[in-house]
Write an enzyme that holds these catalytic residues in place. Structure first.
Site, PDB file in Angstrom:
ATOM      1  N   GLY A 156     -15.278  31.942   5.030  1.00  0.00           N
ATOM      2  CA  GLY A 156     -16.286  31.610   4.018  1.00  0.00           C
ATOM      3  C   GLY A 156     -17.190  30.523   4.580  1.00  0.00           C
ATOM      4  O   GLY A 156     -17.327  30.375   5.792  1.00  0.00           O
ATOM      5  N   ARG A 157     -17.772  29.753   3.665  1.00  0.00           N
ATOM      6  CA  ARG A 157     -18.733  28.723   4.100  1.00  0.00           C
ATOM      7  C   ARG A 157     -18.133  27.755   5.114  1.00  0.00           C
ATOM      8  O   ARG A 157     -18.717  27.467   6.144  1.00  0.00           O
ATOM      9  CB  ARG A 157     -19.183  27.887   2.899  1.00  0.00           C
ATOM     10  CG  ARG A 157     -20.055  28.605   1.911  1.00  0.00           C
ATOM     11  CD  ARG A 157     -20.555  27.544   0.921  1.00  0.00           C
ATOM     12  NE  ARG A 157     -21.208  28.134  -0.214  1.00  0.00           N
ATOM     13  CZ  ARG A 157     -20.580  28.541  -1.305  1.00  0.00           C
ATOM     14  NH1 ARG A 157     -19.280  28.416  -1.423  1.00  0.00           N
ATOM     15  NH2 ARG A 157     -21.252  29.074  -2.309  1.00  0.00           N
ATOM     16  N   ILE A 158     -16.921  27.228   4.791  1.00  0.00           N
ATOM     17  CA  ILE A 158     -16.354  26.188   5.666  1.00  0.00           C
ATOM     18  C   ILE A 158     -15.897  26.812   6.986  1.00  0.00           C
ATOM     19  O   ILE A 158     -16.115  26.253   8.062  1.00  0.00           O
ATOM     20  CB  ILE A 158     -15.211  25.430   4.952  1.00  0.00           C
ATOM     21  CG1 ILE A 158     -15.738  24.791   3.661  1.00  0.00           C
ATOM     22  CG2 ILE A 158     -14.615  24.356   5.867  1.00  0.00           C
ATOM     23  CD1 ILE A 158     -14.669  24.132   2.780  1.00  0.00           C
ATOM     24  N   THR A 236      -7.110  22.197   7.018  1.00  0.00           N
ATOM     25  CA  THR A 236      -7.900  21.355   6.104  1.00  0.00           C
ATOM     26  C   THR A 236      -8.079  22.097   4.776  1.00  0.00           C
ATOM     27  O   THR A 236      -8.950  21.739   3.983  1.00  0.00           O
ATOM     28  CB  THR A 236      -9.300  21.045   6.687  1.00  0.00           C
ATOM     29  OG1 THR A 236      -9.912  22.273   7.070  1.00  0.00           O
ATOM     30  CG2 THR A 236      -9.231  20.105   7.860  1.00  0.00           C
ATOM     31  N   ARG A 238      -5.309  23.933   2.181  1.00  0.00           N
ATOM     32  CA  ARG A 238      -4.316  23.429   1.229  1.00  0.00           C
ATOM     33  C   ARG A 238      -2.964  23.443   1.920  1.00  0.00           C
ATOM     34  O   ARG A 238      -2.642  24.402   2.662  1.00  0.00           O
ATOM     35  CB  ARG A 238      -4.254  24.306  -0.025  1.00  0.00           C
ATOM     36  CG  ARG A 238      -5.405  24.093  -1.015  1.00  0.00           C
ATOM     37  CD  ARG A 238      -5.360  22.714  -1.673  1.00  0.00           C
ATOM     38  NE  ARG A 238      -6.415  22.504  -2.658  1.00  0.00           N
ATOM     39  CZ  ARG A 238      -7.614  21.975  -2.423  1.00  0.00           C
ATOM     40  NH1 ARG A 238      -7.931  21.582  -1.197  1.00  0.00           N
ATOM     41  NH2 ARG A 238      -8.483  21.801  -3.385  1.00  0.00           N
ATOM     42  N   GLU A 267       2.233  16.587  -0.970  1.00  0.00           N
ATOM     43  CA  GLU A 267       1.102  15.690  -0.850  1.00  0.00           C
ATOM     44  C   GLU A 267       1.140  14.730  -2.035  1.00  0.00           C
ATOM     45  O   GLU A 267       1.260  15.233  -3.167  1.00  0.00           O
ATOM     46  CB  GLU A 267      -0.177  16.526  -0.917  1.00  0.00           C
ATOM     47  CG  GLU A 267      -1.290  15.999  -0.066  1.00  0.00           C
ATOM     48  CD  GLU A 267      -2.446  16.980   0.004  1.00  0.00           C
ATOM     49  OE1 GLU A 267      -3.361  16.814  -0.820  1.00  0.00           O
ATOM     50  OE2 GLU A 267      -2.432  17.899   0.836  1.00  0.00           O
ATOM     51  N   HIS A 286      -5.932  14.021   3.134  1.00  0.00           N
ATOM     52  CA  HIS A 286      -6.769  14.943   2.345  1.00  0.00           C
ATOM     53  C   HIS A 286      -8.171  14.344   2.150  1.00  0.00           C
ATOM     54  O   HIS A 286      -8.591  14.077   1.023  1.00  0.00           O
ATOM     55  CB  HIS A 286      -6.099  15.267   1.002  1.00  0.00           C
ATOM     56  CG  HIS A 286      -6.617  16.547   0.395  1.00  0.00           C
ATOM     57  ND1 HIS A 286      -5.850  17.389  -0.364  1.00  0.00           N
ATOM     58  CD2 HIS A 286      -7.848  17.126   0.433  1.00  0.00           C
ATOM     59  CE1 HIS A 286      -6.571  18.421  -0.768  1.00  0.00           C
ATOM     60  NE2 HIS A 286      -7.796  18.285  -0.294  1.00  0.00           N
TER      61      HIS A 286
HETATM   62  C1  DGY Z   1     -11.781  20.449  -2.283  1.00  0.00           C
HETATM   63  O1  DGY Z   1     -12.939  20.252  -2.649  1.00  0.00           O
HETATM   64  O2  DGY Z   1     -11.120  21.404  -2.666  1.00  0.00           O
HETATM   65  C2  DGY Z   1     -11.203  19.467  -1.296  1.00  0.00           C
HETATM   66  O3  DGY Z   1      -9.911  19.748  -0.993  1.00  0.00           O
HETATM   67  C3  DGY Z   1     -11.354  18.045  -1.771  1.00  0.00           C
HETATM   68  O4  DGY Z   1     -12.674  17.725  -1.829  1.00  0.00           O
END
Ligand code: DGY
Length: 320
Positions: A156-158, A236, A238, A267, A286
């Site tokens: 996706g975007r990230i 990065t 979950r 967490e 996080h």
């Molecule tokens: C999100 O936006 O889901 C990140 O984990 C925290 O900003």
């Protein structure tokens, strides 16, 4: 005038917008989220909630707010802490903050990749602890990043923003995704691959999927065992996308050279947790979206979503 409850102090821009619209605002001022009993009391009578990823917003919380609750505006893109079905059943809108945190999160994912591969934090500890006595011809070796093959799980975007960084390092880019992304393939030279086929071939694996029933423990012991010997895992997304016990195995007896983790399960990670004791793990708390401007924009977006629903309009970023 509606009652709005924020479960944490967010960047002021969110609160200014809510107060300027004439609403009443209650803010939980604790450093950490309200304990359950406090949360249930705090939300009573609220029409809008501003929430963060550590608040478990389920049917009980929605009912504690009462029948006036119209919107849960999450200050994050991930909404796995919110019971979306319960919200849908009650006609409550849920919104999030997509897009604005893409670049900040991709930056941190790449920072973790570099730090884990090139042992940046381990080196820092070594120097600070006074263990640096001489230059080491074969010390602190790690896998090369430039020219390596990276597998991006979730495009996706990230995931795509991460791929742009990887391209800058001359990496070969593989990705998994439910649907092909032909434009990104053309731009980045990325190739869509089946996860289990790609795992043994990838030098680096970076996770960018949301947490859903399908992705929970996607990286279990079997998958981790399939990873290439000497490879690096970056998460990065979950923590629960990875089975923690299996990860400890993969980092100690299994194929992983190292891991870079901004998210963990549990967490917060206790300081004596097995993961926290490993030299080949780089940990951050996080903070993927923790760019100064990014957090401001997330706050602004969360407030815009909330205010739109309170005005009876469609919110700009609806989830439900
Ligand atoms: C999100 O936006 O889901 C990140 O984990 C925290 O900003």
């Amino acid at each position: 005038m509606a009652k709005v409850v924020a479960t944490r102090r967010l960047p002021e821009v969110a609160f200014q917008a809510i107060l300027a619209a004439g609403h009443e605002l209650s803010v939980w001022e604790g450093e950490c989220p309200p304990p359950r009993e406090e949360l249930l009391k705090l939300v009573a009578g609220a029409e809008g909630l501003l929430t963060t990823l550590e608040d478990r917003i389920d049917a009980e919380v929605m009912d504690a707010a009462g029948p006036g609750l119209k919107v849960i505006a999450q200050y994050a893109v991930g909404v796995d802490n919110i019971d979306l079905e319960a919200a849908r059943a009650r006609g409550i809108r849920v919104t999030n903050t997509p897009g604005v945190l893409t670049e900040a999160t991709a930056d941190l994912a790449f920072a973790l990749l570099l730090a884990a591969a090139r042992r940046v934090v381990e080196g820092d500890r070594y120097v600070r602890e006074g263990r640096w006595r001489c230059w080491l011809p074969t010390g602190f070796l790690g896998p090369e990043v430039a020219g390596a093959r990276v597998l991006i799980v979730g495009f996706g975007r990230i995931g795509q923003a991460f791929a742009r960084r990887a391209k800058g390092f001359g990496m070969e880019i593989l990705y998994t995704s439910r649907t092909p992304k032909p434009e990104a393939e053309a731009e980045l030279g990325a190739r869509r691959v089946p996860l289990d086929e790609a795992l043994p071939k990838a030098d680096f694996v970076s996770l960018h999927v949301p947490l859903t029933p399908e992705t929970e423990r996607l990286f279990d012991r079997e998958r981790l065992a399939r990873m290439k010997p000497g490879s690096v895992l970056v998460n990065t997304a979950r923590g629960r996308v990875v089975d923690t016990e299996a990860l400890v195995w993969a980092l100690t007896e299994g194929p992983l050279f190292a891991a870079g983790l901004d998210v963990t399960d549990p967490e917060p990670l206790p300081k004596d947790h097995p993961l926290a004791r490993l030299e080949n793990v780089v940990l951050t708390p996080h903070v993927g979206s923790a760019g100064i401007r990014t957090r401001e924009r997330m706050a602004q977006m969360a407030a815009e979503n909330l205010l739109a629903v309170l005005r009876g309009e469609e919110p700009p970023h609806p989830v439900v």
